[in-house]
Design a protein around this motif. Structure first.
Motif, PDB file in Angstrom:
ATOM      1  N   GLU B 144      -4.282   7.844  11.961  1.00 21.04           N
ATOM      2  CA  GLU B 144      -3.374   6.859  12.221  1.00 21.04           C
ATOM      3  C   GLU B 144      -4.442   5.630  12.658  1.00 21.04           C
ATOM      4  N   PRO B 146      -5.011   1.204  12.088  1.00 25.07           N
ATOM      5  CA  PRO B 146      -4.647   0.201  11.245  1.00 25.07           C
ATOM      6  C   PRO B 146      -4.828  -0.140  10.317  1.00 25.07           C
ATOM      7  N   MET B 148      -5.406   2.695   7.502  1.00 29.45           N
ATOM      8  CA  MET B 148      -4.327   3.070   7.445  1.00 29.45           C
ATOM      9  C   MET B 148      -2.338   2.734   6.801  1.00 29.45           C
ATOM     10  N   GLU B 149      -2.502   1.820   8.127  1.00 37.21           N
ATOM     11  CA  GLU B 149      -1.002   1.213   8.273  1.00 37.21           C
ATOM     12  C   GLU B 149      -1.021   0.166   6.967  1.00 37.21           C
ATOM     13  N   TRP B 150      -2.566  -0.873   7.385  1.00 38.82           N
ATOM     14  CA  TRP B 150      -2.012  -2.001   6.437  1.00 38.82           C
ATOM     15  C   TRP B 150      -2.999  -2.454   5.331  1.00 38.82           C
ATOM     16  N   GLU B 151      -3.379  -1.178   5.117  1.00 41.67           N
ATOM     17  CA  GLU B 151      -4.256  -1.779   4.140  1.00 41.67           C
ATOM     18  C   GLU B 151      -3.950  -0.748   2.866  1.00 41.67           C
ATOM     19  N   MET B 152      -4.403   0.776   3.645  1.00 41.15           N
ATOM     20  CA  MET B 152      -4.544   1.684   2.196  1.00 41.15           C
ATOM     21  C   MET B 152      -2.897   1.978   1.390  1.00 41.15           C
ATOM     22  N   PRO B 153      -2.180   1.879   2.288  1.00 46.09           N
ATOM     23  CA  PRO B 153      -0.848   1.635   1.153  1.00 46.09           C
ATOM     24  C   PRO B 153      -0.373   0.694  -0.112  1.00 46.09           C
ATOM     25  N   TYR B 154      -1.613  -0.040  -0.393  1.00 49.75           N
ATOM     26  CA  TYR B 154      -1.621  -1.463  -0.990  1.00 49.75           C
ATOM     27  C   TYR B 154      -2.827  -1.354  -2.118  1.00 49.75           C
ATOM     28  N   MET B 263     -12.467  -3.646   9.241  1.00 50.80           N
ATOM     29  CA  MET B 263     -11.706  -3.497   7.404  1.00 50.80           C
ATOM     30  C   MET B 263     -11.194  -4.755   7.385  1.00 50.80           C
TER      31      MET B 263
END
Lengths: 131, 403
Positions: B144, B146, B148-154, B263
């Motif tokens: 967990e 930031p 993994m939450e806000w960059e990797m999904p893109y 990041m």
């Protein structure tokens, strides 16, 4: 890979279920910030309120992914574009710009929010050309 | 009352420097065995023994408590300084800064700084890996973050996607071109043709860089550094003790470190790195300007990394890096020779390249570089960059004549 919500971002992800785009604002210094944190990165204030954002912004910079690494959450085939979007409210977030050729995305391009459904009922915010 | 850093100028020195690379890109042996070999070699280079070491600096090679695990393995039981600061590729410049400060203040007298990674050898044997125990440490944290939450999904490719966005922004803001970036890879390769240990030694053309596949546009494959095994170590001590040792010392004249983000989406300005802080601080402490620098070793994870460093360190004005490098100034015949071993683009790059900048800077100041030697080299700069253009650390070194 689908995003895992943190304790600080629960309200954001809850609202995406109704395709509402919320930004965290600091009640103390009255500024928005991105990404969601347990406190305000301008003043360390811990009084945070969520306000709906316009979903309008412009492209600050992009990377056209011809050879991606980890697969994205959305249904994207290379080449897809990962861009930094300057939102109208004054914060910058990373996202994809879809709905046009990846190589046509350029700095200063006006974009608006669009939503990609995730497996658990949440939606992932993405952007598309505004006009 | 604060201490005037200029009083620390030249009080500590690098007295031992060694690295291990291979023109195949592969080194045999575990990372711990490579570390031990490097420490033995660097102490021998300095004319010191393991019994002299009272400061231990390592930020890879263990699970989490790198310096402690390494010290135990080496049989060092009571060091006076221990340090595992981890800022990615700039870590070894940071560790030199910390060691110099510790030595100057009298916390320790002989410091060892070491690095080994074998992303290629480990891939072959199915174990270890480029980031050693760091992958395990990240898994322990539950994944967990930031990023993994806000960059990797893109689908942002790490770390290359961040560098690509910086290159894209520099192009739109200042008109920098792919040809100009390609020239950095070409100039660096010119140096590698004179280094028999370099991974790639054949000359390269701008067209070959532009014809290599786009990875994260605007960066092509040959805008990107290598992935090789590699290892290195440094020995540092006080200026007084340095004078009695085997080889000429490289004195630490100035240091500076900073970071702007972790990041890439949190980088305040994609065209300005922390080098704009670490560089001027190091130069001020050293009492030199960019014009005084004979040997310039800049981190070259990607061609854009070099362009931004040149501007942020003050070798050229912000935004003018493209036309500056296009003249081939960074090559052996250029007016601003840089990355004289062939760099991360052509010599070696195991993941955290900063160690090799320092080893090459010391070798140049000692006059050990054979055909690629810069004449009358007295002042050298090693400028590390870690994360995704996140952290920078600048070390200014000088020969005894500069004290």
């Amino acid at each position: 890979m689908e995003p895992k919500a943190s304790s600080a971002s629960q309200p954001f992800w809850e609202a995406t279920k109704e395709q509402k785009f919320l930004l965290p604002w600091c009640k103390d210094c009255e500024k928005p910030f991105w990404y969601p944190r347990v406190m305000c990165p301008h003043c360390l204030g811990e009084s945070i309120e969520w306000k709906e954002a316009s979903g309008q912004g412009s492209v600050y910079a992009s990377a056209v992914h011809w050879k991606p690494g980890m697969p994205p959450a959305g249904d994207l085939k290379p080449p897809f574009v990962v861009s930094l979007i300057d939102l109208e409210e004054g914060v910058r977030m990373l996202s994809n710009v879809i709905g046009c050729e990846a190589t046509d995305v350029h700095e200063g391009m006006s974009v608006k929010i669009t939503w990609e459904k995730l497996s658990d009922g949440r939606f992932l915010p993405q952007f598309e050309p505004a006009s | 009352m604060s201490y005037d850093l200029r009083e620390a100028r030249g009080k500590a020195a690098i007295v031992g420097a060694i690295d291990a690379v291979s023109s195949t890109g592969v080194l045999e042996g575990s990372t711990r065995a490579l570390e031990v070999a490097m420490i033995r070699g660097a102490l021998e280079d300095a004319g010191l023994t393991i019994g002299d070491v009272d400061g231990i600096f390592a930020c890879t090679g263990g699970m989490m408590m790198h310096s402690m695990e390494l010290a135990e393995y080496l049989g060092i039981t009571q060091p006076c300084w221990t340090d595992t600061t981890q800022t990615g590729g700039s870590s070894f410049e940071v560790l030199v800064e910390h060691a110099a400060a510790a030595i100057t203040l009298g916390h320790c007298e002989v410091a060892v700084i070491v690095y080994a990674m074998n992303p290629r050898g480990a891939r072959k044997s199915g174990g270890g890996g480029g980031m050693g125990g760091m992958g395990a440490a990240m898994a322990m944290m539950g994944g967990e973050s930031p990023q993994m939450e806000w960059e990797m999904p893109y689908g942002l490719r790490m770390p290359m996607g961040g560098y690509a966005m910086s290159a894209d922004r520099h192009m739109s803001q200042y008109g920098t071109t792919s040809e100009q970036l390609a020239q950095i890879a070409v100039s660096t390769r010119e140096w590698a043709t004179m280094n028999p240990n370099a991974r790639y030694q054949d000359p390269l053309t701008i067209q070959e860089v532009l014809d290599s596949p786009l990875q994260c546009g605007p960066l092509h494959k040959l805008d990107c550094c290598l992935v090789t095994d590699g290892a290195g170590a440094l020995v540092m001590t006080s200026a007084e003790r340095a004078r009695d040792l085997k080889k000429p010392a490289a004195y630490v004249l100035g240091t500076g470190t900073s970071h702007t983000h972790s990041m890439p989406s949190a980088m305040p300005d994609l065209t300005v790195t922390a080098g704009a802080v670490s560089g001027p601080k190091a130069f001020r402490m050293a009492g030199v300007t960019p014009n005084d620098v004979d040997v310039l070793e800049m981190y070259d994870s990607f061609t854009i990394t070099v362009l931004l460093a040149l501007e942020d360190l003050g070798f050229v004005k912000k935004g003018e890096g493209g036309p500056f490098v296009a003249e081939g100034v960074l090559g052996p015949k250029g007016s601003r020779p840089a990355q004289t071993n062939g760099g991360g683009l052509s010599y070696t790059h195991p993941g955290m390249y900063g160690m090799f900048l320092l080893v090459e800077a010391v070798r140049q100041l000692r006059g050990e570089c054979g055909p690629r030697q810069i004449e009358n080299a007295e002042i050298a700069v090693a400028h590390g960059c870690g994360g995704v253009l996140s952290s920078t650390s600048t070390v200014v070194l000088g020969t005894e004549s500069t004290l």
